[in-house]
Design a protein around this motif. Structure first.
Motif, mmCIF file in Angstrom:
data_model
loop_
_atom_site.group_PDB
_atom_site.id
_atom_site.type_symbol
_atom_site.label_atom_id
_atom_site.label_comp_id
_atom_site.label_asym_id
_atom_site.label_seq_id
_atom_site.Cartn_x
_atom_site.Cartn_y
_atom_site.Cartn_z
ATOM 1 N N LYS A 164 0.836 -1.207 0.000
ATOM 2 C CA LYS A 164 0.000 0.000 0.000
ATOM 3 C C LYS A 164 0.870 1.255 0.000
ATOM 4 C CE LYS A 164 -3.831 -2.229 2.401
ATOM 5 N NZ LYS A 164 -4.559 -2.350 3.665
ATOM 6 N N TRP A 165 1.949 1.235 0.817
ATOM 7 C CA TRP A 165 2.839 2.395 0.882
ATOM 8 C C TRP A 165 3.490 2.649 -0.479
ATOM 9 C CZ3 TRP A 165 7.984 3.241 -0.009
ATOM 10 C CH2 TRP A 165 8.473 4.491 0.373
ATOM 11 N N LEU A 166 3.920 1.581 -1.166
ATOM 12 C CA LEU A 166 4.537 1.742 -2.480
ATOM 13 C C LEU A 166 3.564 2.380 -3.479
ATOM 14 C CD1 LEU A 166 6.626 -1.522 -3.036
ATOM 15 C CD2 LEU A 166 7.463 0.810 -3.149
ATOM 16 N N ILE A 167 2.306 1.969 -3.452
ATOM 17 C CA ILE A 167 1.319 2.529 -4.371
ATOM 18 C C ILE A 167 1.082 4.008 -4.053
ATOM 19 C CG2 ILE A 167 -1.098 2.395 -5.113
ATOM 20 C CD1 ILE A 167 0.640 0.132 -6.196
ATOM 21 N N GLU A 168 0.978 4.345 -2.766
ATOM 22 C CA GLU A 168 0.789 5.756 -2.385
ATOM 23 C C GLU A 168 2.008 6.592 -2.772
ATOM 24 O OE1 GLU A 168 -0.013 5.595 1.782
ATOM 25 O OE2 GLU A 168 -2.033 4.793 1.499
ATOM 26 N N PHE A 169 3.195 6.017 -2.568
ATOM 27 C CA PHE A 169 4.426 6.733 -2.914
ATOM 28 C C PHE A 169 4.498 6.976 -4.423
ATOM 29 C CE2 PHE A 169 9.091 6.585 -3.836
ATOM 30 C CZ PHE A 169 9.409 7.801 -3.246
ATOM 31 N N ARG A 170 4.114 5.981 -5.196
ATOM 32 C CA ARG A 170 4.130 6.149 -6.655
ATOM 33 C C ARG A 170 3.131 7.225 -7.070
ATOM 34 N NH1 ARG A 170 2.499 6.019 -11.562
ATOM 35 N NH2 ARG A 170 3.516 4.881 -13.231
ATOM 36 N N ALA A 171 1.965 7.261 -6.424
ATOM 37 C CA ALA A 171 0.970 8.291 -6.742
ATOM 38 C C ALA A 171 1.511 9.686 -6.429
ATOM 39 C CB ALA A 171 -0.320 8.031 -5.972
ATOM 40 N N ASP A 172 2.231 9.834 -5.297
ATOM 41 C CA ASP A 172 2.825 11.129 -4.947
ATOM 42 C C ASP A 172 3.869 11.541 -5.979
ATOM 43 O OD1 ASP A 172 1.241 11.220 -2.702
ATOM 44 O OD2 ASP A 172 2.807 10.454 -1.345
#
Length: 173
Positions: free
Chosen positions: A119-127
């Motif tokens: 989940k953190w990786l997906i949020e980081f990619r979105a940022d």
């Protein structure tokens, strides 16, 4: 008066060389005792597990316009028609039964729940994608952002997720 068949004499010493089947001077009785080439080919195919009744198909190369023939197995399930294909299909049916293909309901293969790291990786990619889009709107260079996003996508796949965050992408050139 009785008719008798003339049997070739065995007075001549036997040789290891078999008679030539195409030699029409051989007596009919001798030629009839020779194995038929097609029967031998079928037996060899059966011994090697190759289809004895292949279906000929043609493959067309759309660039050159040439077509070439190739054979596919007949796929019969009856051993009287083609024993190798019937055996192959029987093995396939057994494997399908072992895997549960005969069940009344389909086994459900749901994806595993995502982890906090995923989940953190997906949020980081979105940022990072948002910062890249903002830099592109401001007219800044985005090559470094694209490289970073590519690295994050590789990490996302390495983290045990499949697919692409963007979904199916159509590249129009």
């Amino acid at each position: 008066m009785t008719d008798t068949l003339a049997i070739p004499s065995t007075d001549t010493p036997s040789t290891d060389i078999p008679p030539n089947g195409a030699d029409r001077t051989l007596p009919r009785l001798v030629r009839d005792t020779l194995p038929v080439a097609l029967d031998v080919a079928i037996e060899v195919a059966k011994l090697n597990g190759v289809c004895i009744r292949p279906i000929e198909m043609r493959r067309l190369d759309t660039h050159t316009g040439q077509s070439e023939p190739f054979d596919i197995p007949c796929g019969t399930t009856q051993e009287a028609k083609c024993p190798p294909c019937a055996k192959r299909n029987q093995q396939l049916r057994r494997a399908q039964c072992r895997e549960g293909w005969h069940l009344d309901h389909e086994p459900v293969a749901e994806p595993q729940p995502s982890t906090d790291d995923q989940k953190w990786l997906i949020e980081f990619r979105a940022d990072v994608q948002a910062k890249r889009d903002e830099a592109e709107r401001n007219g800044e260079e985005v090559a470094d952002w694209d490289e970073a996003i590519t690295g994050i996508d590789a990490e996302i796949n390495a983290a045990g997720m499949r697919g692409n965050v963007l979904g199916p992408v159509l590249w129009i050139i």
